[in-house]
Design a protein around this motif. Structure first.
Motif, PDB file in Angstrom:
ATOM      1  N   GLU A 192       0.829  -1.207   0.000  1.00 16.41           N
ATOM      2  CA  GLU A 192       0.000   0.000   0.000  1.00 16.41           C
ATOM      3  C   GLU A 192       0.866   1.260   0.000  1.00 16.41           C
ATOM      4  N   VAL A 193       1.985   1.228   0.690  1.00 18.10           N
ATOM      5  CA  VAL A 193       2.923   2.363   0.669  1.00 18.10           C
ATOM      6  C   VAL A 193       3.474   2.551  -0.745  1.00 18.10           C
ATOM      7  N   HIS A 194       3.796   1.440  -1.390  1.00 18.51           N
ATOM      8  CA  HIS A 194       4.325   1.498  -2.756  1.00 18.51           C
ATOM      9  C   HIS A 194       3.294   2.119  -3.694  1.00 18.51           C
ATOM     10  N   ILE A 195       2.026   1.771  -3.534  1.00 17.55           N
ATOM     11  CA  ILE A 195       0.977   2.315  -4.394  1.00 17.55           C
ATOM     12  C   ILE A 195       0.879   3.830  -4.236  1.00 17.55           C
ATOM     13  N   VAL A 196       0.874   4.299  -3.009  1.00 13.82           N
ATOM     14  CA  VAL A 196       0.792   5.740  -2.757  1.00 13.82           C
ATOM     15  C   VAL A 196       1.990   6.456  -3.361  1.00 13.82           C
ATOM     16  N   ASN A 197       3.173   5.885  -3.182  1.00 12.61           N
ATOM     17  CA  ASN A 197       4.381   6.507  -3.738  1.00 12.61           C
ATOM     18  C   ASN A 197       4.360   6.511  -5.265  1.00 12.61           C
ATOM     19  N   ALA A 198       3.803   5.450  -5.849  1.00 13.48           N
ATOM     20  CA  ALA A 198       3.718   5.388  -7.312  1.00 13.48           C
ATOM     21  C   ALA A 198       2.799   6.483  -7.855  1.00 13.48           C
ATOM     22  N   VAL A 199       1.695   6.733  -7.163  1.00 12.35           N
ATOM     23  CA  VAL A 199       0.777   7.799  -7.579  1.00 12.35           C
ATOM     24  C   VAL A 199       1.453   9.161  -7.435  1.00 12.35           C
ATOM     25  N   LYS A 200       2.176   9.334  -6.340  1.00 13.42           N
ATOM     26  CA  LYS A 200       2.920  10.594  -6.150  1.00 13.42           C
ATOM     27  C   LYS A 200       3.966  10.776  -7.249  1.00 13.42           C
ATOM     28  N   GLY A 201       4.442   9.648  -7.788  1.00 11.07           N
ATOM     29  CA  GLY A 201       5.447   9.703  -8.845  1.00 11.07           C
ATOM     30  C   GLY A 201       4.880   9.887 -10.231  1.00 11.07           C
ATOM     31  N   GLY A 202       3.559   9.966 -10.354  1.00 12.52           N
ATOM     32  CA  GLY A 202       2.960  10.276 -11.644  1.00 12.52           C
ATOM     33  C   GLY A 202       2.024   9.224 -12.219  1.00 12.52           C
ATOM     34  N   LYS A 203       1.980   8.030 -11.630  1.00 11.76           N
ATOM     35  CA  LYS A 203       1.076   7.007 -12.147  1.00 11.76           C
ATOM     36  C   LYS A 203      -0.359   7.272 -11.684  1.00 11.76           C
ATOM     37  N   THR A 204      -1.309   6.748 -12.434  1.00 10.10           N
ATOM     38  CA  THR A 204      -2.696   6.829 -11.982  1.00 10.10           C
ATOM     39  C   THR A 204      -2.913   5.791 -10.886  1.00 10.10           C
ATOM     40  N   LEU A 205      -3.966   5.985 -10.101  1.00  9.36           N
ATOM     41  CA  LEU A 205      -4.283   5.016  -9.057  1.00  9.36           C
ATOM     42  C   LEU A 205      -4.564   3.655  -9.672  1.00  9.36           C
ATOM     43  N   LYS A 206      -5.270   3.649 -10.806  1.00 12.76           N
ATOM     44  CA  LYS A 206      -5.581   2.394 -11.478  1.00 12.76           C
ATOM     45  C   LYS A 206      -4.315   1.668 -11.899  1.00 12.76           C
ATOM     46  N   GLU A 207      -3.370   2.405 -12.434  1.00 10.82           N
ATOM     47  CA  GLU A 207      -2.105   1.800 -12.864  1.00 10.82           C
ATOM     48  C   GLU A 207      -1.321   1.248 -11.677  1.00 10.82           C
ATOM     49  N   ALA A 208      -1.225   2.043 -10.631  1.00 12.94           N
ATOM     50  CA  ALA A 208      -0.453   1.622  -9.457  1.00 12.94           C
ATOM     51  C   ALA A 208      -1.066   0.401  -8.795  1.00 12.94           C
ATOM     52  N   ARG A 209      -2.386   0.394  -8.686  1.00 13.47           N
ATOM     53  CA  ARG A 209      -3.055  -0.759  -8.069  1.00 13.47           C
ATOM     54  C   ARG A 209      -2.890  -2.016  -8.917  1.00 13.47           C
ATOM     55  N   ALA A 210      -3.021  -1.867 -10.221  1.00 11.62           N
ATOM     56  CA  ALA A 210      -2.874  -3.025 -11.106  1.00 11.62           C
ATOM     57  C   ALA A 210      -1.464  -3.589 -11.023  1.00 11.62           C
ATOM     58  N   GLU A 211      -0.481  -2.696 -10.998  1.00  5.86           N
ATOM     59  CA  GLU A 211       0.922  -3.117 -10.940  1.00  5.86           C
ATOM     60  C   GLU A 211       1.214  -3.937  -9.685  1.00  5.86           C
ATOM     61  N   MET A 212       0.590  -3.567  -8.577  1.00  9.47           N
ATOM     62  CA  MET A 212       0.871  -4.209  -7.295  1.00  9.47           C
ATOM     63  C   MET A 212      -0.167  -5.263  -6.898  1.00  9.47           C
ATOM     64  N   GLY A 213      -1.130  -5.528  -7.788  1.00 10.01           N
ATOM     65  CA  GLY A 213      -2.138  -6.547  -7.483  1.00 10.01           C
ATOM     66  C   GLY A 213      -3.008  -6.209  -6.295  1.00 10.01           C
ATOM     67  N   TYR A 214      -3.353  -4.932  -6.172  1.00 13.97           N
ATOM     68  CA  TYR A 214      -4.081  -4.439  -4.999  1.00 13.97           C
ATOM     69  C   TYR A 214      -5.400  -5.179  -4.762  1.00 13.97           C
ATOM     70  N   HIS A 215      -6.138  -5.439  -5.810  1.00 13.68           N
ATOM     71  CA  HIS A 215      -7.492  -5.977  -5.659  1.00 13.68           C
ATOM     72  C   HIS A 215      -7.519  -7.435  -5.197  1.00 13.68           C
ATOM     73  N   THR A 216      -6.372  -8.076  -5.177  1.00 11.33           N
ATOM     74  CA  THR A 216      -6.328  -9.463  -4.691  1.00 11.33           C
ATOM     75  C   THR A 216      -5.385  -9.624  -3.495  1.00 11.33           C
ATOM     76  N   LEU A 217      -4.998  -8.529  -2.882  1.00 10.17           N
ATOM     77  CA  LEU A 217      -4.077  -8.607  -1.734  1.00 10.17           C
ATOM     78  C   LEU A 217      -4.613  -9.502  -0.623  1.00 10.17           C
ATOM     79  N   GLN A 218      -5.938  -9.412  -0.401  1.00  8.85           N
ATOM     80  CA  GLN A 218      -6.537 -10.146   0.707  1.00  8.85           C
ATOM     81  C   GLN A 218      -7.268 -11.414   0.246  1.00  8.85           C
ATOM     82  N   THR A 219      -7.226 -11.701  -1.063  1.00  9.62           N
ATOM     83  CA  THR A 219      -7.977 -12.830  -1.595  1.00  9.62           C
ATOM     84  C   THR A 219      -7.296 -14.142  -1.256  1.00  9.62           C
TER      85      THR A 219
END
Length: 223
Positions: A192-219
């Protein structure tokens, strides 16, 4: 029932985590640990420690006591009280809070209500309950067992299980799953820290979440 003691280093690591990450980690393993409806009474307090469980039943003709079990609770433990969600009487107040604070007990979790919150808030004792009500439990309920498995908000809590409570609520981690849950939760928080930093670095939230597999972290993984 003798409580199996966890290494202090593990408990210290859990104190750095929030309950959201821990419940996500439990979801990943298919474990239900969130104690629904139990919330903090005192702002800006949290509790983390092994469970010392207490079970209450309604009094019969011969009245029992509300319990002097605090003498048996070890420093750093969390008192977990199963009062079956009763709202018509309390099982914890100012005397218990002051004694628990003196004994360095980590906090209290009640499937039920507490009272004397003015004093509890003044001393900032960490207590998490389903509500507040002034009626005493004396002659209404009695402590009939300590350190047995209890049910809190429909979740089984055994003596020695790890309890973590914060502003988001309370979670129980079975002692058998403590180490694995810790590693998963730490990984989730790092992601989750990586996702926030990626957005701060210019990526969209959708891109950052997809890159880090956010939607399946708890699956939970399919065997």
């Amino acid at each position: 029932m003798k409580i199996r003691r966890l290494p202090i280093e593990i408990i210290k690591e859990y104190k750095k985590l929030d309950t959201s990450s821990i419940t996500d980690a439990l979801d990943k393993q298919g474990i239900v640990g969130g104690l629904l409806g139990i919330k903090g009474v005192v702002n800006d307090t949290r509790a983390c420690g092994q469970a010392f469980t207490v079970h209450y039943v309604p009094c019969g003709i011969n009245k029992g006591t509300v319990g002097d079990f605090l003498d048996d609770v070890q420093e750093g433990d969390v008192v977990v009280i199963d009062n079956s969600g009763r709202e018509y009487c309390t099982v914890w107040g100012d005397i218990m809070s002051q004694v628990a604070k003196e004994k360095r007990i980590a906090g209290t979790v009640i499937d039920g209500v507490c009272r004397d919150v003015k004093t509890i808030r003044e001393i900032k004792y960490p207590i998490f309950t389903k509500g507040i009500y002034m009626m005493t439990g004396k002659d209404r309920v009695e402590a009939d067992a300590i350190n047995i498995p209890v049910g809190i908000s429909g979740v089984k809590v055994c003596p020695g299980d790890l309890i973590v409570a914060d502003e988001n609520g309370v979670v129980c981690i079975p002692i058998s799953s403590v180490k694995e849950t810790l590693e998963i939760a730490k990984s989730i928080e790092a992601t989750e820290v990586h996702i926030v930093n990626a957005v701060k670095g210019g990526k969209t939230l959708k891109e950052a979440r997809a890159e880090m597999g956010y939607h399946t972290l708890q699956t939970k993984a399919i065997d």
